[in-house]
Design a protein around this motif. Structure first.
Motif, PDB file in Angstrom:
ATOM      1  N   SER A 183       0.842  -1.199   0.000  1.00 44.34           N
ATOM      2  CA  SER A 183       0.000   0.000   0.000  1.00 44.34           C
ATOM      3  C   SER A 183       0.872   1.242   0.000  1.00 44.34           C
ATOM      4  O   SER A 183       0.650   2.188  -0.763  1.00 44.34           O
ATOM      5  CB  SER A 183      -0.895  -0.006   1.241  1.00 44.34           C
ATOM      6  N   ASP A 184       1.885   1.242   0.842  1.00 39.97           N
ATOM      7  CA  ASP A 184       2.813   2.366   0.923  1.00 39.97           C
ATOM      8  C   ASP A 184       3.481   2.595  -0.429  1.00 39.97           C
ATOM      9  O   ASP A 184       3.537   3.716  -0.933  1.00 39.97           O
ATOM     10  CB  ASP A 184       3.858   2.069   2.003  1.00 39.97           C
ATOM     11  N   LEU A 185       3.962   1.511  -1.051  1.00 45.32           N
ATOM     12  CA  LEU A 185       4.687   1.631  -2.314  1.00 45.32           C
ATOM     13  C   LEU A 185       3.786   2.148  -3.442  1.00 45.32           C
ATOM     14  O   LEU A 185       4.176   3.016  -4.212  1.00 45.32           O
ATOM     15  CB  LEU A 185       5.280   0.274  -2.716  1.00 45.32           C
ATOM     16  N   VAL A 186       2.583   1.599  -3.532  1.00 47.26           N
ATOM     17  CA  VAL A 186       1.750   1.900  -4.694  1.00 47.26           C
ATOM     18  C   VAL A 186       0.899   3.154  -4.505  1.00 47.26           C
ATOM     19  O   VAL A 186       0.759   3.958  -5.418  1.00 47.26           O
ATOM     20  CB  VAL A 186       0.863   0.687  -5.040  1.00 47.26           C
ATOM     21  N   TYR A 187       0.345   3.337  -3.314  1.00 45.85           N
ATOM     22  CA  TYR A 187      -0.595   4.442  -3.138  1.00 45.85           C
ATOM     23  C   TYR A 187       0.028   5.684  -2.510  1.00 45.85           C
ATOM     24  O   TYR A 187      -0.603   6.729  -2.472  1.00 45.85           O
ATOM     25  CB  TYR A 187      -1.783   3.987  -2.285  1.00 45.85           C
ATOM     26  N   ALA A 188       1.240   5.583  -1.974  1.00 41.33           N
ATOM     27  CA  ALA A 188       1.792   6.760  -1.287  1.00 41.33           C
ATOM     28  C   ALA A 188       3.188   7.170  -1.764  1.00 41.33           C
ATOM     29  O   ALA A 188       3.492   8.357  -1.791  1.00 41.33           O
ATOM     30  CB  ALA A 188       1.808   6.518   0.229  1.00 41.33           C
ATOM     31  N   THR A 189       4.010   6.216  -2.154  1.00 44.61           N
ATOM     32  CA  THR A 189       5.386   6.568  -2.517  1.00 44.61           C
ATOM     33  C   THR A 189       5.437   7.299  -3.865  1.00 44.61           C
ATOM     34  O   THR A 189       4.663   7.001  -4.764  1.00 44.61           O
ATOM     35  CB  THR A 189       6.249   5.292  -2.547  1.00 44.61           C
ATOM     36  N   LYS A 190       6.351   8.258  -3.977  1.00 44.93           N
ATOM     37  CA  LYS A 190       6.527   9.041  -5.199  1.00 44.93           C
ATOM     38  C   LYS A 190       7.935   8.823  -5.758  1.00 44.93           C
ATOM     39  O   LYS A 190       8.841   8.429  -5.016  1.00 44.93           O
ATOM     40  CB  LYS A 190       6.365  10.540  -4.909  1.00 44.93           C
ATOM     41  N   ALA A 191       8.120   9.187  -7.019  1.00 49.26           N
ATOM     42  CA  ALA A 191       9.452   9.114  -7.625  1.00 49.26           C
ATOM     43  C   ALA A 191      10.464   9.904  -6.801  1.00 49.26           C
ATOM     44  O   ALA A 191      11.631   9.506  -6.685  1.00 49.26           O
ATOM     45  CB  ALA A 191       9.410   9.633  -9.058  1.00 49.26           C
ATOM     46  N   SER A 192      10.011  10.985  -6.192  1.00 48.36           N
ATOM     47  CA  SER A 192      10.932  11.835  -5.425  1.00 48.36           C
ATOM     48  C   SER A 192      11.428  11.149  -4.151  1.00 48.36           C
ATOM     49  O   SER A 192      12.344  11.656  -3.501  1.00 48.36           O
ATOM     50  CB  SER A 192      10.258  13.159  -5.064  1.00 48.36           C
ATOM     51  N   ASP A 193      10.846  10.009  -3.795  1.00 45.39           N
ATOM     52  CA  ASP A 193      11.314   9.279  -2.607  1.00 45.39           C
ATOM     53  C   ASP A 193      12.458   8.324  -2.922  1.00 45.39           C
ATOM     54  O   ASP A 193      13.024   7.715  -2.015  1.00 45.39           O
ATOM     55  CB  ASP A 193      10.158   8.483  -1.985  1.00 45.39           C
ATOM     56  N   VAL A 194      12.784   8.160  -4.198  1.00 52.43           N
ATOM     57  CA  VAL A 194      13.875   7.256  -4.575  1.00 52.43           C
ATOM     58  C   VAL A 194      15.208   7.913  -4.219  1.00 52.43           C
ATOM     59  O   VAL A 194      15.475   9.048  -4.610  1.00 52.43           O
ATOM     60  CB  VAL A 194      13.815   6.926  -6.084  1.00 52.43           C
ATOM     61  N   LEU A 195      16.023   7.153  -3.501  1.00 52.59           N
ATOM     62  CA  LEU A 195      17.242   7.720  -2.939  1.00 52.59           C
ATOM     63  C   LEU A 195      18.480   7.238  -3.690  1.00 52.59           C
ATOM     64  O   LEU A 195      19.316   8.017  -4.102  1.00 52.59           O
ATOM     65  CB  LEU A 195      17.323   7.253  -1.475  1.00 52.59           C
ATOM     66  N   THR A 196      18.575   5.925  -3.849  1.00 53.87           N
ATOM     67  CA  THR A 196      19.785   5.321  -4.393  1.00 53.87           C
ATOM     68  C   THR A 196      19.383   4.193  -5.346  1.00 53.87           C
ATOM     69  O   THR A 196      18.430   3.467  -5.070  1.00 53.87           O
ATOM     70  CB  THR A 196      20.654   4.788  -3.227  1.00 53.87           C
ATOM     71  N   VAL A 197      20.101   4.080  -6.461  1.00 52.46           N
ATOM     72  CA  VAL A 197      19.748   3.081  -7.477  1.00 52.46           C
ATOM     73  C   VAL A 197      20.987   2.310  -7.900  1.00 52.46           C
ATOM     74  O   VAL A 197      22.023   2.908  -8.220  1.00 52.46           O
ATOM     75  CB  VAL A 197      19.097   3.755  -8.708  1.00 52.46           C
ATOM     76  N   LEU A 198      20.870   0.979  -7.904  1.00 45.57           N
ATOM     77  CA  LEU A 198      21.943   0.112  -8.396  1.00 45.57           C
ATOM     78  C   LEU A 198      21.437  -0.645  -9.615  1.00 45.57           C
ATOM     79  O   LEU A 198      20.317  -1.174  -9.592  1.00 45.57           O
ATOM     80  CB  LEU A 198      22.336  -0.920  -7.340  1.00 45.57           C
ATOM     81  N   ILE A 199      22.271  -0.712 -10.640  1.00 48.21           N
ATOM     82  CA  ILE A 199      21.942  -1.538 -11.797  1.00 48.21           C
ATOM     83  C   ILE A 199      23.137  -2.434 -12.094  1.00 48.21           C
ATOM     84  O   ILE A 199      24.271  -1.944 -12.211  1.00 48.21           O
ATOM     85  CB  ILE A 199      21.579  -0.686 -13.036  1.00 48.21           C
ATOM     86  N   ASN A 200      22.873  -3.734 -12.156  1.00 52.08           N
ATOM     87  CA  ASN A 200      23.948  -4.689 -12.401  1.00 52.08           C
ATOM     88  C   ASN A 200      25.056  -4.553 -11.349  1.00 52.08           C
ATOM     89  O   ASN A 200      26.238  -4.698 -11.648  1.00 52.08           O
ATOM     90  CB  ASN A 200      24.526  -4.475 -13.809  1.00 52.08           C
ATOM     91  N   GLY A 201      24.638  -4.229 -10.126  1.00 51.82           N
ATOM     92  CA  GLY A 201      25.594  -4.096  -9.027  1.00 51.82           C
ATOM     93  C   GLY A 201      26.311  -2.772  -8.955  1.00 51.82           C
ATOM     94  O   GLY A 201      27.074  -2.514  -8.022  1.00 51.82           O
ATOM     95  N   ARG A 202      26.068  -1.904  -9.921  1.00 52.86           N
ATOM     96  CA  ARG A 202      26.762  -0.618  -9.969  1.00 52.86           C
ATOM     97  C   ARG A 202      25.832   0.487  -9.460  1.00 52.86           C
ATOM     98  O   ARG A 202      24.662   0.537  -9.833  1.00 52.86           O
ATOM     99  CB  ARG A 202      27.138  -0.338 -11.425  1.00 52.86           C
ATOM    100  N   VAL A 203      26.358   1.355  -8.623  1.00 56.16           N
ATOM    101  CA  VAL A 203      25.539   2.463  -8.104  1.00 56.16           C
ATOM    102  C   VAL A 203      25.457   3.540  -9.184  1.00 56.16           C
ATOM    103  O   VAL A 203      26.466   4.152  -9.534  1.00 56.16           O
ATOM    104  CB  VAL A 203      26.148   3.049  -6.815  1.00 56.16           C
ATOM    105  N   VAL A 204      24.265   3.769  -9.717  1.00 55.98           N
ATOM    106  CA  VAL A 204      24.105   4.795 -10.759  1.00 55.98           C
ATOM    107  C   VAL A 204      23.492   6.075 -10.188  1.00 55.98           C
ATOM    108  O   VAL A 204      23.580   7.135 -10.801  1.00 55.98           O
ATOM    109  CB  VAL A 204      23.266   4.285 -11.958  1.00 55.98           C
ATOM    110  N   MET A 205      22.856   5.982  -9.008  1.00 57.17           N
ATOM    111  CA  MET A 205      22.441   7.196  -8.282  1.00 57.17           C
ATOM    112  C   MET A 205      22.664   6.937  -6.800  1.00 57.17           C
ATOM    113  O   MET A 205      22.275   5.892  -6.287  1.00 57.17           O
ATOM    114  CB  MET A 205      20.973   7.537  -8.537  1.00 57.17           C
ATOM    115  N   ARG A 206      23.314   7.889  -6.153  1.00 53.11           N
ATOM    116  CA  ARG A 206      23.553   7.737  -4.714  1.00 53.11           C
ATOM    117  C   ARG A 206      23.013   8.981  -4.006  1.00 53.11           C
ATOM    118  O   ARG A 206      23.388  10.100  -4.318  1.00 53.11           O
ATOM    119  CB  ARG A 206      25.049   7.587  -4.428  1.00 53.11           C
ATOM    120  N   ASP A 207      22.122   8.758  -3.049  1.00 48.97           N
ATOM    121  CA  ASP A 207      21.524   9.875  -2.304  1.00 48.97           C
ATOM    122  C   ASP A 207      21.030  10.973  -3.247  1.00 48.97           C
ATOM    123  O   ASP A 207      21.334  12.157  -3.062  1.00 48.97           O
ATOM    124  CB  ASP A 207      22.518  10.438  -1.283  1.00 48.97           C
TER     125      ASP A 207
END
Lengths: 477, 477
Positions: B421-445
């Motif tokens: 419920s939190d993920l689908v009905y309340a979370t926004k793109a602006s809440d994304v903090l850090t992203v890893l793709i293939n083990g590599r950090v492509v966005m940090r904080d």
């Protein structure tokens, strides 16, 4: 579409001119410039005035909580000075958003139960949770959470229906937010009042306390035509006639409500309310999902304000209100989020985006509810729905200075080809930078100035524990 | 619902164990702990594995771009060490989101024209704008803008159809993002290829160049059954059979497409494509708004991937796809944004929220498309729709380490009662903090590490000027 210029509006302009002409000697010291309290300088101003003017590189002068001048930056700078200036260069300045329907303390029930039938959702989760948890302190904590979320998203006015509305008014006033606040009248015992007599006495005192306040418009809120008797609805209307207080209510939310009303009263909810003389230009009706064409005429003739809640109506499968028709008929139609327990946020940006898209697919016509119309419903038309359009809803001389400054530099907003398209289909709550209500800065560069965000979060999390404990045997997940 | 564990998956686990057992002497120095490249420590892990495990206070060990262990924090800390640790305490860790349908360079046309009939939108604005502006450099600039927006919103894999797809692959690879990239095949001259022969030669070279790449899956993208002849569709299928390249296409987007197909081919688009032997488990079909129950059976039997684009279908009034039925039939159904010209963003959070709400109101049943199902469509089911579920879509040992860390401290997310419920009905793109793709950090904080955000914005704004100039005589607003 808009009412004629009211007398109080004209008097205000005269007053403003007088203030300018007669103010302190420093006016002269500024070589003939008039004094303002605050000037917002630069940026693109989306006025939402009758001509829907968009002013590039504009400026807004504010005094005594109202807009005293809006125009090209160079003109304003020539004519006004102020101690405080907010640089809005490269940004967008819009009228504060109007959230036409909330149950603000229900932020504390956000996500408590989802994906359920309305009856199951209400009777198994929401009503028990309310019965076990809603106190004045709960209401205050939930209100502060909701106010903080709304300010952060650029909402400057909201219209509420809940319990302990006097405490909600107190918190809202302290946070510097504008609101129409309706104390609930309902034919069963609720958190604050156990009988209709108690509720009417509460409302009497509540309205007396807040009427005339610059921010708070106290109102009476009969829950719905199926939960309040004809006698009590008539008493509500009489109270409103006597005091001038607006009436906040739910009408025609579900098909079942209409069918039940036809059976019990031989009339649909709107026909019934017209018959008993309940409807007028002080009524603010949430939902109105199932009106017939004739009933839309009734709402128009009686100048009833209508608040469309697309995301709540979708999530609870209530239906799709005939909003394109309401707009073309010139009804007073605003937008609302409904409570956070059925949405699950108080985000007017997503509501605008959803309104525009929902009616396109539902009608099969991609031209209905343009981006501009969706934005109108969140601003000037929303103000009309709350019968407050003489005071708010657009950036115009004489109106309250409820302004929102939008950052335009995030990736999802680039590039921009059209202002309304950008606002409705691309801008997010997270793009809101600075918010003014009644000329007062309540958020500056994303920092809330009238609320303690850390304390609010802590309080909300504490209430989560209590709510879960109170529901332990029937906890949903 | 999920395929059996593939051989390559099993081999990988064996490999992982071997790596652990045979790695450098420092293993011994760490008292028997195995070496990982990176450990994500703490937080709530939403695995989306077959049991849909949610691990509180968990941890994930990553080596060679893959998850080598996922479990309780204490267990992982006992068994693994790494030079780099990311503290995710108090946060949520989810599988990277899968955006199943994009035309990524169209970010540069975001908001160019809205609220129009599909035909008018295409022929008066989009096609002329493309004809006058789309070059390889334009495609690169738009791709970088789209990649930056997607990473910021937690999308780690996307599936695209456009022109100059080789340049898109190059930009995507440089940014470290995973993608299925389909080069367009269409029966009229387009920006990169003027004839079918040219397009097929381009695809041949393109697929050869990228096949086997860890991030890029090159594909062939016949635009739609009504814009590509039967002969050319058969050649596409033969190409895919020979090379193993997936086929990205649009099927059954509008009612008119179905009616035209019935007239011209005496079969609906899906029946027609089945008849000519086009459909199989390498096909990824966007939209599929108008299938009959029989056609849903066909898609299921032939294991066709389906990508639902609720916001695009709403905005263009294409219709509402029968997604609840597709899900209950066990089809491979993902979610997509479509191009930013028809959405107007690449935001998977709004797509999830909309999917859950749209189908409730359209079916009249608030229980269809639960929050969990919406989240599945954006993760594991989305991976299935792209036929990549052996590699991505969940946080499991052996799968690629495509992970997103979500901040849970913004007002609109508080309090939390249920994870989905939190993920689908309340979370926004602006809440994304850090992203890893293939083990590599492509966005940090919230800081992009593989893309230059300032340069991207500047480039996009320059192209806006060019686009407006190119359309000057017919500029929309």
């Amino acid at each position: 579409m808009r009412s004629n210029m009211p007398k109080q509006f004209l008097s205000f302009i005269l007053l403003a001119v007088m203030v300018i002409n007669t103010s302190s000697p420093s006016v002269a010291a500024q070589s003939g410039k008039a004094r303002a309290d605050l000037i917002v300088l630069g940026g693109t101003i989306v006025t939402m005035d009758q001509a829907r003017r968009i002013i590039d590189d504009g400026a807004i002068a504010i005094a005594h909580g109202r807009v005293v001048a809006v125009g090209a930056r160079a003109d304003i700078q020539k004519s006004y000075f102020a101690r405080e200036t907010i640089d809005a260069g490269g940004r967008m300045i819009i009228p504060g958003l109007v959230n036409g329907h909330t149950h603000i303390p229900m932020t504390l029930f956000r996500g408590l139960a989802d994906d359920l039938d309305l009856q199951e959702w209400l009777t198994k989760y929401i009503f028990p949770a309310e019965a076990k948890n809603v106190t004045e302190d709960f209401v205050r904590a939930g209100t502060r959470l909701g106010l903080a979320e709304m300010i952060r998203g650029g909402t400057t006015t909201y219209c509420d229906m809940y319990y302990f509305e006097d405490a909600i008014a107190d918190e809202t006033s302290k946070a510097g937010v504008r609101a129409v606040l309706g104390e609930t009248v309902i034919d069963f015992p609720v958190a604050d009042n156990k009988t209709n007599a108690e509720a009417m006495a509460y409302v009497e005192k509540f309205v007396k306390r807040w009427q005339g306040d610059e921010l708070i418009t106290p109102a009476i809120a009969p829950h719905a035509p199926y939960t309040v008797s004809e006698e009590h609805l008539k008493a509500v209307r009489a109270f409103s006639d006597r005091t001038g207080a607006p009436i906040v209510t739910h009408i025609s939310e579900t098909k079942r409500e209409v069918e039940d009303s036809l059976k019990a009263k031989n009339a649909s909810p709107i026909d019934y309310l017209e018959r008993i003389g309940f409807l007028n230009e002080r009524v603010i009706a949430a939902h109105v999902v199932w009106p017939t064409a004739t009933e839309i005429e009734v709402l128009k003739r009686l100048k009833v304000g209508v608040v469309h809640n697309p995301q709540s109506n979708m999530k609870l499968a209530a239906g799709v209100a005939p909003v394109p028709r309401m707009l073309s008929e010139g009804l007073r139609v605003g937008l609302g989020t409904d409570g956070a327990a059925s949405n699950n946020d108080l985000n007017m940006w997503e509501e605008m985006d959803t309104a525009a898209k929902l009616h396109k697919v539902f009608s099969g016509d991609p031209k209905v509810i343009t981006a501009q119309e969706a934005f109108e419903m969140a601003t000037i038309r929303g103000a009309q729905a709350l019968h407050l359009d003489r005071e708010i809803g657009s950036i115009e001389v004489g109106k309250r200075a409820d302004l929102v400054i939008i950052d335009r530099d995030d990736l999802h907003q680039i590039p921009v080809y059209g202002v309304y398209s950008d606002l409705v289909y691309a801008t997010k709550a997270s793009d809101v930078l600075t918010v003014l209500i009644n000329g007062r800065v309540v958020m500056r560069d994303r920092k809330l100035l009238t609320l303690d965000e850390t304390a609010i979060k802590k309080g909300a999390r504490l209430y989560r524990e209590r709510v879960l404990k109170s529901l332990a045997p029937t906890s949903p997940k």
